[in-house]
Design an enzyme around this catalytic site. Structure first.
Site, mmCIF file in Angstrom:
data_model
loop_
_atom_site.group_PDB
_atom_site.id
_atom_site.type_symbol
_atom_site.label_atom_id
_atom_site.label_comp_id
_atom_site.label_asym_id
_atom_site.label_seq_id
_atom_site.Cartn_x
_atom_site.Cartn_y
_atom_site.Cartn_z
ATOM 1 N N LYS A 1 0.126 4.232 -0.304
ATOM 2 C CA LYS A 1 -0.533 5.410 0.284
ATOM 3 C C LYS A 1 -0.303 6.644 -0.607
ATOM 4 O O LYS A 1 -0.245 6.487 -1.820
ATOM 5 C CB LYS A 1 -0.058 5.616 1.729
ATOM 6 C CG LYS A 1 -0.230 4.330 2.556
ATOM 7 C CD LYS A 1 -0.037 4.510 4.032
ATOM 8 C CE LYS A 1 -0.233 3.175 4.739
ATOM 9 N NZ LYS A 1 -0.111 3.264 6.194
ATOM 10 N N SER B 1 3.656 -2.065 10.350
ATOM 11 C CA SER B 1 5.112 -2.151 10.544
ATOM 12 C C SER B 1 5.669 -3.533 10.230
ATOM 13 O O SER B 1 6.569 -4.009 10.917
ATOM 14 C CB SER B 1 5.497 -1.705 11.963
ATOM 15 O OG SER B 1 5.098 -0.355 12.178
ATOM 16 N N GLU C 1 -5.153 -4.849 10.609
ATOM 17 C CA GLU C 1 -4.134 -3.828 10.810
ATOM 18 C C GLU C 1 -4.412 -3.091 12.118
ATOM 19 O O GLU C 1 -5.218 -2.145 12.138
ATOM 20 C CB GLU C 1 -4.159 -2.815 9.653
ATOM 21 C CG GLU C 1 -3.879 -3.413 8.294
ATOM 22 C CD GLU C 1 -3.347 -2.370 7.325
ATOM 23 O OE1 GLU C 1 -2.229 -2.560 6.846
ATOM 24 O OE2 GLU C 1 -4.021 -1.354 7.089
ATOM 25 N N GLY D 1 2.749 2.414 10.831
ATOM 26 C CA GLY D 1 3.691 3.515 10.677
ATOM 27 C C GLY D 1 4.403 3.904 11.956
ATOM 28 O O GLY D 1 5.053 4.941 12.019
ATOM 29 N N GLU E 1 -6.848 4.699 7.839
ATOM 30 C CA GLU E 1 -6.632 6.129 7.550
ATOM 31 C C GLU E 1 -7.876 6.735 6.907
ATOM 32 O O GLU E 1 -8.199 7.899 7.136
ATOM 33 C CB GLU E 1 -5.384 6.298 6.671
ATOM 34 C CG GLU E 1 -4.121 6.035 7.481
ATOM 35 C CD GLU E 1 -2.966 5.444 6.705
ATOM 36 O OE1 GLU E 1 -2.978 5.458 5.465
ATOM 37 O OE2 GLU E 1 -2.027 4.940 7.368
ATOM 38 N N ASN F 1 0.871 -1.172 0.000
ATOM 39 C CA ASN F 1 0.000 0.000 0.000
ATOM 40 C C ASN F 1 0.909 1.224 0.000
ATOM 41 O O ASN F 1 1.492 1.561 1.029
ATOM 42 C CB ASN F 1 -0.903 -0.029 1.244
ATOM 43 C CG ASN F 1 -1.757 1.216 1.359
ATOM 44 O OD1 ASN F 1 -1.793 2.045 0.445
ATOM 45 N ND2 ASN F 1 -2.453 1.351 2.485
ATOM 46 N N HIS G 1 -9.527 1.217 4.813
ATOM 47 C CA HIS G 1 -8.264 1.386 5.540
ATOM 48 C C HIS G 1 -8.478 2.327 6.737
ATOM 49 O O HIS G 1 -9.278 3.264 6.662
ATOM 50 C CB HIS G 1 -7.193 1.958 4.602
ATOM 51 C CG HIS G 1 -5.821 1.901 5.200
ATOM 52 N ND1 HIS G 1 -5.378 2.832 6.110
ATOM 53 C CD2 HIS G 1 -4.820 1.005 5.051
ATOM 54 C CE1 HIS G 1 -4.145 2.510 6.481
ATOM 55 N NE2 HIS G 1 -3.782 1.404 5.860
HETATM 56 P P1 13P Z 1 3.155 0.415 7.751
HETATM 57 O O1 13P Z 1 3.698 -0.865 7.153
HETATM 58 O O2 13P Z 1 3.895 1.638 7.269
HETATM 59 O O3 13P Z 1 3.025 0.337 9.222
HETATM 60 O O4 13P Z 1 1.662 0.589 7.155
HETATM 61 C C1 13P Z 1 0.777 -0.464 7.239
HETATM 62 C C2 13P Z 1 -0.442 -0.106 6.481
HETATM 63 O O5 13P Z 1 -1.202 0.756 6.867
HETATM 64 C C3 13P Z 1 -0.699 -0.818 5.225
HETATM 65 O O6 13P Z 1 -1.985 -0.573 4.766
#
Ligand code: 13P
Length: 251
Positions: free
Chosen positions: A11, A213, A167, A173, A97, A9, A95
């Protein structure tokens, strides 16, 4: 035996030029990978270019969102047919976010999941608890609502095309990964909910990714868990070597 699936992803990262460079690097490492499903999810603006780079390879392209509607007056939205025209096969939906910053609710996420399935796109439905949910002992409660509402009215036979991504929001992150035991526990719980909703065959078929992560150095242990069927990778997916190392850990 469920085939492992590793998705990147990206983003809101990578211009078209950068996306072409990254996908070419990944292609060099993974073009012939057939033991693991590999999916790249660039921002919309780079979907066509990434699709062109990976055409004629086994690498799939995914989108990071999709409208639940067909077409019409929905400023800023992207429809299933626009994605399919660019050879998109997967779409990340719900997601954290998008839930957090754009107030997406389970109701709308469920509409998108059903639309994607109806149109032969494979949804990657994201679920996961926030830190305060975990600390107050509400992880299962929160995840259960997201799974039941997000997958409401999805028929059992669709679960082979469906991916769920667990997740934990506190792990995204932050460099804080769930331990493999913590992740396995929630994955098994999610599978038990699916079993309760639509039966054992669908529960055994649905693939459940871990995200938060995930890096080359923790991927092996996470992916060795019986209910972890892959990863949804953020930060580490922006580096071809790291992403390829995670895919190789899933082989
Ligand atoms: P990270 O791997 O940067 O923690 O992000 C995970 C994520 O949100 C994938 O959709």
């Amino acid at each position: 035996m469920r085939k492992k699936i590793i998705a990147g992803n990206w983003k809101m990262n990578k211009t078209v030029a950068e996306a072409v460079e990254l996908s070419n690097e990944i292609k060099r490492e993974l073009a012939d990978c057939n033991s693991v499903d590999v999916v790249l999810c660039p921002p919309f603006t780079a979907v066509k270019s990434v699709s062109d780079v990976v055409s004629e390879t086994l690498i799939n392209v995914g989108a990071q969102n999709m409208s639940s509607e067909e077409n019409g007056a929905y400023t800023g939205e992207i429809s299933h047919s626009m994605l399919k025209e660019l050879f998109v096969r997967y779409v990340i939906l719900g997601h954290s976010e998008r839930r957090e910053y754009y107030k997406e609710t389970d109701f709308w996420i469920n509409k998108k999941v059903k639309k994607a399935l109806e149109k032969n796109l494979r949804p990657i439905l994201c679920v996961g608890e926030k830190l305060e949910d975990r600390e107050s002992g509400n992880t299962e409660q929160v995840v259960e609502v997201q799974v039941r509402e997000g997958l409401k009215d999805v028929p059992a036979e669709a679960y082979t095309d469906l991916v769920i991504a667990y997740e934990p929001v506190w792990a995204i992150g932050t460099g804080k990964t769930a331990t493999s035991e913590q992740a396995q526990e929630v994955h098994a719980f999610i599978r038990s909910i699916v079993k309760d909703m639509v039966g054992e065959d669908a529960a055994n078929a649905v693939r459940i990714q871990y995200g938060g992560s995930m890096k080359p150095d923790n991927a092996v242990e996470l992916l060795a868990q019986p209910d972890i069927d892959g990863g949804l990778i953020g930060g580490a997916a922006l580096d071809a070597t790291s992403f390829a190392a995670i895919v190789k850990a899933a082989m």
